[in-house]
Design a protein around this motif. Structure first.
Motif, PDB file in Angstrom:
ATOM      1  N   THR A  57       2.273  47.527  39.622  1.00 19.20           N
ATOM      2  CA  THR A  57       2.253  48.972  39.866  1.00 19.20           C
ATOM      3  C   THR A  57       3.068  49.230  41.120  1.00 19.20           C
ATOM      4  N   VAL A  58       3.890  50.266  41.088  1.00 21.23           N
ATOM      5  CA  VAL A  58       4.662  50.684  42.264  1.00 21.23           C
ATOM      6  C   VAL A  58       4.007  51.944  42.819  1.00 21.23           C
ATOM      7  N   PHE A  59       3.697  51.930  44.100  1.00 17.20           N
ATOM      8  CA  PHE A  59       3.193  53.111  44.804  1.00 17.20           C
ATOM      9  C   PHE A  59       4.367  53.626  45.626  1.00 17.20           C
ATOM     10  N   ALA A  60       5.061  54.626  45.125  1.00 19.39           N
ATOM     11  CA  ALA A  60       6.280  55.139  45.751  1.00 19.39           C
ATOM     12  C   ALA A  60       5.943  56.244  46.745  1.00 19.39           C
ATOM     13  N   LEU A  61       6.312  56.024  48.001  1.00 17.59           N
ATOM     14  CA  LEU A  61       6.112  57.026  49.046  1.00 17.59           C
ATOM     15  C   LEU A  61       7.355  57.909  49.082  1.00 17.59           C
TER      16      LEU A  61
END
Length: 186
Positions: A57-61
């Motif tokens: 999973t990518v948590f993109a800020l």
């Protein structure tokens, strides 16, 4: 917290070289979006490659306008999941809120490892979340003008804190390594 093969059911099965899939959360300071389609494409490529063997999973800020409402949305890329959340650079309270969001995701997703791309903002957010959840955090620093992080006392403190508490810090070049390693640690 230490990851071991035993935690993933690989001890005593006769094939020590085979590993179970890890659950990996990538905290990305840059990531492709409709507004910036080439931003952080290398992170998307890494996520896609890791997703061949792991649950990613990518948590993109994403940088938010100063007065815009905070939003959070989830996209599916086909091979991995992307959570997009807004961050307001330089706002310490908002950094803490993002870290709590990432910590909630770590807890609910049961991630084994958190990998942050660049120290600010991704590294500090990931390290704070990792401390809340007991999960190891690895930071990869991509920027060679590392002195740009050292302009304010608050930024210097966040850099020292993140680098000092990450389980591992990697860089993309020897020049970046030299500059990153000269940042004082706690």
């Amino acid at each position: 917290w230490r990851w071991s093969a035993h935690d993933h059911g690989n001890v005593g099965n006769g094939d020590e070289r085979r590993r179970a899939a890890l659950k990996i959360l990538i905290v990305a300071s840059w990531f492709p979006s409709p507004a910036a389609p080439v931003s952080g494409t290398f992170i998307a490529e890494q996520a896609r490659a890791l997703a061949n063997r792991h649950d990613v999973t990518v948590f993109a800020l994403e940088t938010a306008a100063p007065n815009a409402p905070t939003t959070r949305r989830v996209d599916l890329s086909g091979t991995y999941r992307v959570i997009r959340a807004e961050i307001r650079p330089g706002k310490h309270l908002h950094t803490l809120r993002c870290a709590l969001e990432v910590a909630r995701e770590i807890r609910s997703g049961g991630y084994d490892l958190v990998h942050a791309h660049v120290t600010l903002p991704g590294g500090i957010v990931a390290v704070l979340a990792g401390l809340c959840t007991g999960r190891p955090v690895v930071i990869t620093e991509h920027r060679s003008p590392f002195s740009a992080f050292m302009q304010t006392a608050g930024d210097r403190m966040k850099v020292r804190f993140a680098l000092g508490r990450a389980a591992a810090v990697g860089t993309v070049s020897f020049a970046a390594r030299k500059l990153t390693c000269t940042a004082p640690r706690f």
